[in-house]
Design a protein around this motif. Sequence first.
Motif, mmCIF file in Angstrom:
data_model
loop_
_atom_site.group_PDB
_atom_site.id
_atom_site.type_symbol
_atom_site.label_atom_id
_atom_site.label_comp_id
_atom_site.label_asym_id
_atom_site.label_seq_id
_atom_site.Cartn_x
_atom_site.Cartn_y
_atom_site.Cartn_z
ATOM 1 N N LYS A 1 0.854 -1.184 0.000
ATOM 2 C CA LYS A 1 0.000 0.000 0.000
ATOM 3 C C LYS A 1 0.895 1.240 0.000
ATOM 4 O O LYS A 1 1.909 1.273 0.691
ATOM 5 N N ASP A 2 0.527 2.226 -0.771
ATOM 6 C CA ASP A 2 1.243 3.506 -0.833
ATOM 7 C C ASP A 2 2.706 3.345 -1.223
ATOM 8 O O ASP A 2 3.583 3.994 -0.662
ATOM 9 N N HIS A 3 2.983 2.516 -2.202
ATOM 10 C CA HIS A 3 4.349 2.330 -2.694
ATOM 11 C C HIS A 3 4.651 3.424 -3.715
ATOM 12 O O HIS A 3 3.892 3.588 -4.682
ATOM 13 N N PRO A 4 5.730 4.180 -3.557
ATOM 14 C CA PRO A 4 5.964 5.322 -4.446
ATOM 15 C C PRO A 4 6.154 4.959 -5.926
ATOM 16 O O PRO A 4 5.700 5.705 -6.798
ATOM 17 N N VAL A 5 6.795 3.844 -6.221
ATOM 18 C CA VAL A 5 7.002 3.457 -7.627
ATOM 19 C C VAL A 5 5.682 3.053 -8.273
ATOM 20 O O VAL A 5 5.370 3.460 -9.400
ATOM 21 N N ILE A 6 4.878 2.265 -7.559
ATOM 22 C CA ILE A 6 3.585 1.842 -8.095
ATOM 23 C C ILE A 6 2.653 3.046 -8.246
ATOM 24 O O ILE A 6 1.966 3.190 -9.258
ATOM 25 N N THR A 7 2.653 3.925 -7.255
ATOM 26 C CA THR A 7 1.811 5.127 -7.322
ATOM 27 C C THR A 7 2.214 6.013 -8.503
ATOM 28 O O THR A 7 1.359 6.502 -9.249
ATOM 29 N N HIS A 8 3.516 6.206 -8.706
ATOM 30 C CA HIS A 8 3.985 7.022 -9.827
ATOM 31 C C HIS A 8 3.640 6.368 -11.174
ATOM 32 O O HIS A 8 3.218 7.049 -12.110
ATOM 33 N N GLY A 9 3.812 5.050 -11.258
ATOM 34 C CA GLY A 9 3.437 4.339 -12.481
ATOM 35 C C GLY A 9 1.959 4.489 -12.776
ATOM 36 O O GLY A 9 1.551 4.675 -13.931
ATOM 37 N N ASN A 10 1.150 4.439 -11.738
ATOM 38 C CA ASN A 10 -0.295 4.621 -11.905
ATOM 39 C C ASN A 10 -0.613 6.040 -12.362
ATOM 40 O O ASN A 10 -1.457 6.241 -13.234
ATOM 41 N N ASP A 11 0.074 7.020 -11.778
ATOM 42 C CA ASP A 11 -0.144 8.417 -12.179
ATOM 43 C C ASP A 11 0.199 8.633 -13.656
ATOM 44 O O ASP A 11 -0.498 9.352 -14.360
ATOM 45 N N LEU A 12 1.269 7.993 -14.120
ATOM 46 C CA LEU A 12 1.711 8.190 -15.501
ATOM 47 C C LEU A 12 0.941 7.348 -16.517
ATOM 48 O O LEU A 12 0.579 7.832 -17.585
ATOM 49 N N TYR A 13 0.737 6.048 -16.198
ATOM 50 C CA TYR A 13 0.247 5.103 -17.202
ATOM 51 C C TYR A 13 -1.096 4.458 -16.884
ATOM 52 O O TYR A 13 -1.592 3.665 -17.672
ATOM 53 N N LYS A 14 -1.640 4.751 -15.715
ATOM 54 C CA LYS A 14 -2.915 4.144 -15.278
ATOM 55 C C LYS A 14 -2.864 2.626 -15.373
ATOM 56 O O LYS A 14 -1.921 2.023 -14.926
ATOM 57 N N LYS A 15 -3.855 2.010 -15.986
ATOM 58 C CA LYS A 15 -3.937 0.540 -16.031
ATOM 59 C C LYS A 15 -2.852 -0.093 -16.899
ATOM 60 O O LYS A 15 -2.651 -1.297 -16.849
ATOM 61 N N ASP A 16 -2.118 0.698 -17.691
ATOM 62 C CA ASP A 16 -1.056 0.160 -18.538
ATOM 63 C C ASP A 16 0.307 0.103 -17.835
ATOM 64 O O ASP A 16 1.296 -0.305 -18.435
ATOM 65 N N SER A 17 0.354 0.523 -16.574
ATOM 66 C CA SER A 17 1.615 0.489 -15.837
ATOM 67 C C SER A 17 2.073 -0.963 -15.653
ATOM 68 O O SER A 17 1.273 -1.853 -15.379
ATOM 69 N N CYS A 18 3.366 -1.192 -15.810
ATOM 70 C CA CYS A 18 3.905 -2.547 -15.627
ATOM 71 C C CYS A 18 4.665 -2.671 -14.310
ATOM 72 O O CYS A 18 5.328 -3.681 -14.065
ATOM 73 N N ALA A 19 4.569 -1.682 -13.444
ATOM 74 C CA ALA A 19 5.272 -1.733 -12.152
ATOM 75 C C ALA A 19 4.829 -2.931 -11.324
ATOM 76 O O ALA A 19 5.656 -3.611 -10.714
ATOM 77 N N CYS A 20 3.557 -3.223 -11.319
ATOM 78 C CA CYS A 20 3.044 -4.350 -10.527
ATOM 79 C C CYS A 20 3.549 -5.689 -11.070
ATOM 80 O O CYS A 20 3.872 -6.592 -10.296
ATOM 81 N N ASP A 21 3.637 -5.816 -12.380
ATOM 82 C CA ASP A 21 4.191 -7.038 -12.977
ATOM 83 C C ASP A 21 5.645 -7.224 -12.558
ATOM 84 O O ASP A 21 6.075 -8.335 -12.251
ATOM 85 N N PHE A 22 6.383 -6.135 -12.547
ATOM 86 C CA PHE A 22 7.783 -6.175 -12.139
ATOM 87 C C PHE A 22 7.911 -6.673 -10.699
ATOM 88 O O PHE A 22 8.685 -7.589 -10.408
#
Length: 75
Positions: free
Chosen positions: A13-34
């Motif tokens: 919860k509240d992970h800065p990399v995941i949050t930033h990826g969401n801000d930039l790419y929304k559902k297309d962010s691959c941070a969670c896959d990583f």
Amino acid sequence: FTEEKDKLIIQIKDHPVITHGNDLYKKDSCACDFYGAIYSEYIKLFANIKKIKVNHTKCVCQKDDICEWTFKKWD
């Protein structure tokens, strides 16, 4: 891993990399896959498990309040 179910659940919860990826790419962010892949390899290495199945059950990029992965031993 629990003995009865052979599974492990990781939540973030509240992970800065995941949050930033969401801000930039929304559902297309691959941070969670990583992170799912990193946790999977870490678990296999330190729990001495050959195969593991990963299920990404909740995702901040899909408008959930946390990211959650379930890891199960795979025979």
